[in-house]
Design a protein around this motif. Structure first.
Motif, PDB file in Angstrom:
ATOM      1  N   ILE A  23       0.822  -1.107  -0.030  1.00  0.00           N
ATOM      2  CA  ILE A  23       0.023  -0.036   0.005  1.00  0.00           C
ATOM      3  C   ILE A  23       0.773   1.459   0.049  1.00  0.00           C
ATOM      4  O   ILE A  23       1.820   1.248   0.619  1.00  0.00           O
ATOM      5  CB  ILE A  23      -0.969  -0.110   1.257  1.00  0.00           C
ATOM      6  CG1 ILE A  23      -1.911   1.100   1.170  1.00  0.00           C
ATOM      7  CG2 ILE A  23      -0.139  -0.066   2.430  1.00  0.00           C
ATOM      8  CD1 ILE A  23      -3.297   0.998   2.157  1.00  0.00           C
ATOM      9  N   VAL A  24       0.379   2.208  -0.811  1.00  0.00           N
ATOM     10  CA  VAL A  24       1.262   3.570  -0.647  1.00  0.00           C
ATOM     11  C   VAL A  24       0.357   4.555   0.096  1.00  0.00           C
ATOM     12  O   VAL A  24      -0.878   4.667  -0.195  1.00  0.00           O
ATOM     13  CB  VAL A  24       1.193   4.142  -2.315  1.00  0.00           C
ATOM     14  CG1 VAL A  24       1.853   5.372  -1.996  1.00  0.00           C
ATOM     15  CG2 VAL A  24       1.813   3.257  -2.999  1.00  0.00           C
ATOM     16  N   LEU A  25       1.042   4.987   1.053  1.00  0.00           N
ATOM     17  CA  LEU A  25       0.479   5.886   2.004  1.00  0.00           C
ATOM     18  C   LEU A  25       0.633   7.405   1.659  1.00  0.00           C
ATOM     19  O   LEU A  25       1.912   7.770   1.768  1.00  0.00           O
ATOM     20  CB  LEU A  25       0.703   5.526   3.491  1.00  0.00           C
ATOM     21  CG  LEU A  25       0.338   4.077   4.009  1.00  0.00           C
ATOM     22  CD1 LEU A  25       1.233   3.985   5.280  1.00  0.00           C
ATOM     23  CD2 LEU A  25      -1.037   3.918   3.944  1.00  0.00           C
ATOM     24  N   TYR A  47       4.736   2.129   1.551  1.00  0.00           N
ATOM     25  CA  TYR A  47       5.233   3.011   0.890  1.00  0.00           C
ATOM     26  C   TYR A  47       4.727   4.630   1.205  1.00  0.00           C
ATOM     27  O   TYR A  47       3.587   4.564   1.269  1.00  0.00           O
ATOM     28  CB  TYR A  47       5.415   2.819  -0.664  1.00  0.00           C
ATOM     29  CG  TYR A  47       5.868   1.447  -1.027  1.00  0.00           C
ATOM     30  CD1 TYR A  47       7.335   1.399  -1.314  1.00  0.00           C
ATOM     31  CD2 TYR A  47       4.889   0.620  -1.223  1.00  0.00           C
ATOM     32  CE1 TYR A  47       7.713  -0.010  -1.698  1.00  0.00           C
ATOM     33  CE2 TYR A  47       5.650  -0.838  -1.651  1.00  0.00           C
ATOM     34  CZ  TYR A  47       6.664  -0.935  -1.790  1.00  0.00           C
ATOM     35  OH  TYR A  47       7.297  -2.275  -2.093  1.00  0.00           O
ATOM     36  N   ALA A  48       5.847   5.464   1.563  1.00  0.00           N
ATOM     37  CA  ALA A  48       5.297   6.872   1.628  1.00  0.00           C
ATOM     38  C   ALA A  48       5.656   7.809   0.548  1.00  0.00           C
ATOM     39  O   ALA A  48       6.655   7.950   0.083  1.00  0.00           O
ATOM     40  CB  ALA A  48       6.094   7.416   2.978  1.00  0.00           C
ATOM     41  N   VAL A  49       4.425   8.231  -0.009  1.00  0.00           N
ATOM     42  CA  VAL A  49       4.407   9.169  -1.038  1.00  0.00           C
ATOM     43  C   VAL A  49       3.628  10.455  -0.851  1.00  0.00           C
ATOM     44  O   VAL A  49       2.380  10.396  -0.913  1.00  0.00           O
ATOM     45  CB  VAL A  49       4.303   8.461  -2.550  1.00  0.00           C
ATOM     46  CG1 VAL A  49       4.365   9.375  -3.556  1.00  0.00           C
ATOM     47  CG2 VAL A  49       5.156   6.926  -2.862  1.00  0.00           C
ATOM     48  N   THR A  50       4.325  11.450  -0.927  1.00  0.00           N
ATOM     49  CA  THR A  50       3.483  12.739  -0.777  1.00  0.00           C
ATOM     50  C   THR A  50       2.622  13.232  -1.659  1.00  0.00           C
ATOM     51  O   THR A  50       1.242  13.651  -1.374  1.00  0.00           O
ATOM     52  CB  THR A  50       4.468  13.907  -0.380  1.00  0.00           C
ATOM     53  OG1 THR A  50       5.216  13.453   0.622  1.00  0.00           O
ATOM     54  CG2 THR A  50       3.792  14.997   0.108  1.00  0.00           C
ATOM     55  N   ASP A  51       2.977  13.331  -3.092  1.00  0.00           N
ATOM     56  CA  ASP A  51       2.136  13.747  -4.125  1.00  0.00           C
ATOM     57  C   ASP A  51       1.135  12.789  -4.631  1.00  0.00           C
ATOM     58  O   ASP A  51       1.534  11.775  -5.159  1.00  0.00           O
ATOM     59  CB  ASP A  51       2.999  14.058  -5.184  1.00  0.00           C
ATOM     60  CG  ASP A  51       2.190  14.834  -6.435  1.00  0.00           C
ATOM     61  OD1 ASP A  51       1.057  14.434  -6.694  1.00  0.00           O
ATOM     62  OD2 ASP A  51       2.918  15.767  -7.151  1.00  0.00           O
ATOM     63  N   GLU A  52      -0.177  13.009  -4.489  1.00  0.00           N
ATOM     64  CA  GLU A  52      -1.220  11.911  -4.738  1.00  0.00           C
ATOM     65  C   GLU A  52      -1.256  11.586  -6.261  1.00  0.00           C
ATOM     66  O   GLU A  52      -1.193  10.475  -6.629  1.00  0.00           O
ATOM     67  CB  GLU A  52      -2.661  12.297  -4.455  1.00  0.00           C
ATOM     68  CG  GLU A  52      -2.865  12.142  -2.940  1.00  0.00           C
ATOM     69  CD  GLU A  52      -2.385  13.617  -2.067  1.00  0.00           C
ATOM     70  OE1 GLU A  52      -2.007  14.405  -2.778  1.00  0.00           O
ATOM     71  OE2 GLU A  52      -2.596  13.598  -1.091  1.00  0.00           O
ATOM     72  N   ARG A  53      -0.982  12.560  -7.168  1.00  0.00           N
ATOM     73  CA  ARG A  53      -0.837  12.077  -8.542  1.00  0.00           C
ATOM     74  C   ARG A  53       0.427  11.060  -8.802  1.00  0.00           C
ATOM     75  O   ARG A  53       0.278  10.231  -9.643  1.00  0.00           O
ATOM     76  CB  ARG A  53      -0.827  13.512  -9.456  1.00  0.00           C
ATOM     77  CG  ARG A  53      -0.793  13.168 -11.057  1.00  0.00           C
ATOM     78  CD  ARG A  53      -0.827  14.366 -11.790  1.00  0.00           C
ATOM     79  NE  ARG A  53       0.683  15.004 -11.565  1.00  0.00           N
ATOM     80  CZ  ARG A  53       0.921  15.825 -12.009  1.00  0.00           C
ATOM     81  NH1 ARG A  53      -0.006  16.673 -12.563  1.00  0.00           N
ATOM     82  NH2 ARG A  53       1.962  16.373 -12.047  1.00  0.00           N
ATOM     83  N   THR A  70      -2.035  -3.440  -6.029  1.00  0.00           N
ATOM     84  CA  THR A  70      -1.543  -2.481  -4.832  1.00  0.00           C
ATOM     85  C   THR A  70      -2.577  -1.485  -4.452  1.00  0.00           C
ATOM     86  O   THR A  70      -3.217  -0.919  -5.527  1.00  0.00           O
ATOM     87  CB  THR A  70      -0.297  -1.383  -5.489  1.00  0.00           C
ATOM     88  OG1 THR A  70       0.747  -2.742  -5.910  1.00  0.00           O
ATOM     89  CG2 THR A  70       0.312  -0.666  -4.621  1.00  0.00           C
ATOM     90  N   ALA A  71      -2.541  -1.029  -3.365  1.00  0.00           N
ATOM     91  CA  ALA A  71      -3.466   0.015  -2.822  1.00  0.00           C
ATOM     92  C   ALA A  71      -2.806   1.360  -2.616  1.00  0.00           C
ATOM     93  O   ALA A  71      -1.614   1.250  -2.435  1.00  0.00           O
ATOM     94  CB  ALA A  71      -3.986  -0.330  -1.419  1.00  0.00           C
TER      95      ALA A  71
END
Length: 550
Positions: A23-25, A47-53, A70-71
């Motif tokens: 999952i990407v948070l 996984y940490a990703v700041t920009d939603e796009r 993957t979520a």
């Protein structure tokens, strides 16, 4: 400890049961119950990703690499809308992608409260399966929510994107649950198709003398050895479906532009299509003009795809099973002339020169690409130039051709490479790169990531569009002209940065760029080319092709 929100707990339990373990948070406050729960589960990789796009495309890359859904989890409000491009790409590439959005309680929607907009069904026009799971107040709420979640997650098995929206009331920060509850699991069962019945039908209908199989974009899979009488056309994104397939068919068709008699000879009697998108506009135009007697499209979905405007049979079957049955067919030696003609034409096609230009730089990398590499191609010029050169049959190729947009190409590659054990090479143009530069604002950058950035200060592909007259007053807008370099951004993000402004510098830099096995940091090679020269080189190559076959 986990949240006390029962709808979140039910969702997490069912996701693990259905095999969703990545999952990407994305940051936020309304989604904290989700983030706290998933990050506390040892079975879940986060996984940490700041920009939603960027996060959406990063998750898409993870689904491509792992083969599993993957979520992506985001907070309420416009954060959710930034995931739409990735969802659209997932739909048209048939990649299982799960979007989880936190929401405000329904009573506060459209009441001028913060971060409130109508979130349930917001992607419905894009064919995304969507459910809304409010907090459970009664046993019936629990039963209904469980059924909806199971039904939504089952759609991922069909490779459909899914959106699950969860309204969450305050307080949000109560984490008193030690473990996930056991949840009722509803599974789907697919009954086997009788192989012998398919074989009998194929043997009955494959009586045509000129049989053309066109394989569109597909994820890497088995290679099939088809009878010699069947011509298989595929692009690099078809990922080597047949060992004797023809990948330079676009150049063949270009070389025959003025040869109507030869084009007529290449008209198929039976056209079989399977897989996803085709890049070549020439092939689309050829088959729309030289229509076959019969066109079969092989697709498991009940959706009809009539790309070439000549569909006669929609065959609802697994493409893999269909190809296995084709492979087992006896060859008809009397029907090999058509295939021989295609292969003779293919052998006459020359590749472009590897001089200093966008086309030449791409060719030089593809010539030297290490075996077992993963190749990610940007859209527009890059994927078309790459198709002009051969690649090794063990190289996997990926590109966001579901919607063919430039956004997300880099984020998808970064997501794929995050846990890949193979060297990942990205070829991307400047507009795609800078538009998606937040892909590098990411803590999960792989050391096995090699990015070749072709920077000709604008969208060079637009110069090659027939009929477009780029007058001075409009050309800057059409081409997206700029004078930006990636050096500072790449170095700040920890990349080993290389650049080239001429052929000697490119030859020197590319040796270091392709080195694998002991990477200490990701690497970016920025190649500065002249867009006018790039366009001229392509036109010169096209003119050579038109004179090569008489």
């Amino acid at each position: 400890m986990l949240t006390d929100k029962t709808n979140v707990l039910e969702l997490a339990s069912l996701m693990l049961a259905h095999g969703i373990k990545e999952i990407v948070l994305c940051p936020g406050s309304r989604n904290i119950p989700l983030v706290q729960t998933f990050s506390a589960l040892k079975e879940m990789k986060c996984y940490a990703v700041t920009d939603e796009r960027s996060a959406g495309f990063f998750a898409l890359g993870r689904s491509l690499e792992s083969g599993n859904p993957t979520a992506v989890c985001c907070t309420s409000g416009t954060a959710l809308l930034n995931l739409h491009p990735a969802l659209a790409e997932a739909r048209y590439q048939r990649i299982p992608l799960l979007i989880l959005s936190a929401d405000r309680p329904e009573a506060w929607i459209d009441q001028m409260d913060g971060q409130t907009l109508v979130q349930p069904g917001v992607f419905s026009q894009s064919g995304v399966h969507s459910v809304n799971i409010p907090e459970f107040r009664t046993e019936e709420d629990h039963w209904y929510g469980n059924r909806q979640i199971n039904e939504a997650l089952a759609q991922l098995e069909k490779r459909h994107p899914v959106h699950i929206n969860l309204p969450l009331s305050e307080p949000l920060f109560q984490f008193s649950t030690p473990s996930l509850p056991e949840a009722r699991i509803i599974r789907t069962k697919k009954f086997p198709v009788q192989r012998q019945a398919i074989m009998e039908q194929l043997d009955k209908f494959l009586k045509y003398r000129k049989i053309l199989l066109v394989v569109g974009q597909r994820t890497p899979g088995k290679t099939y050895f088809l009878p010699d009488s069947i011509v298989c056309l595929h692009e690099h994104i078809g990922n080597h479906p047949c060992p004797d397939g023809i990948s330079n068919f676009d150049s063949i068709l270009l070389s025959l532009t003025e040869n109507e008699n030869m084009l007529e000879q290449l008209r198929p009697d039976l056209l079989i299509t399977l897989g996803g998108h085709i890049v070549s506009k020439r092939l689309k135009n050829f088959l729309r003009e030289k229509t076959p007697q019969v066109h079969w499209n092989i697709e498991e979905d009940d959706h009809f795809t009539d790309l070439f405007c000549c569909l006669t049979h929609h065959i609802q079957i697994s493409p893999e099973l269909f190809m296995e049955c084709m492979e087992a067919l006896p060859d008809r030696q009397e029907n090999t002339d058509y295939a021989r003609q295609w292969h003779q034409l293919s052998d006459q096609i020359i590749c472009p020169e590897r001089g200093y230009s966008e086309m030449g730089a791409i060719g030089k990398l593809l010539d030297r690409l290490p075996t077992d590499s993963i190749l990610h191609l940007g859209n527009s010029s890059v994927i078309r130039y790459a198709q002009l050169f051969p690649i090794g049959d063990r190289i996997e190729v990926h590109c966001n051709r579901g919607t063919s947009g430039i956004e997300g190409s880099l984020s998808t590659a970064v997501g794929y490479a995050a846990d890949s054990h193979h060297p990942n090479f990205v070829i991307i143009g400047d507009l795609s790169f800078f538009y998606d530069a937040n892909a590098l604002w990411n803590r999960h950058l792989s050391k096995k990531l090699h990015i070749l950035l072709i920077n000709n200060e604008g969208g060079e592909i637009f110069k090659n569009l027939p009929g477009l007259n780029s007058e001075k007053e409009s050309s800057d807008y059409i081409l997206g002209k700029h004078q930006t370099s990636a050096r500072a951004w790449a170095e700040e993000r920890g990349f080993h940065y290389l650049h080239a402004c001429n052929e000697a510098e490119l030859d020197q830099s590319i040796k270091e760029f392709i080195r694998t096995g002991a990477e200490e940091k990701p690497i970016l090679l920025e190649v500065h080319t002249d867009s006018n020269l790039d366009s001229t080189k392509l036109k010169e190559y096209h003119n050579k092709l038109k004179n090569i076959i008489i």
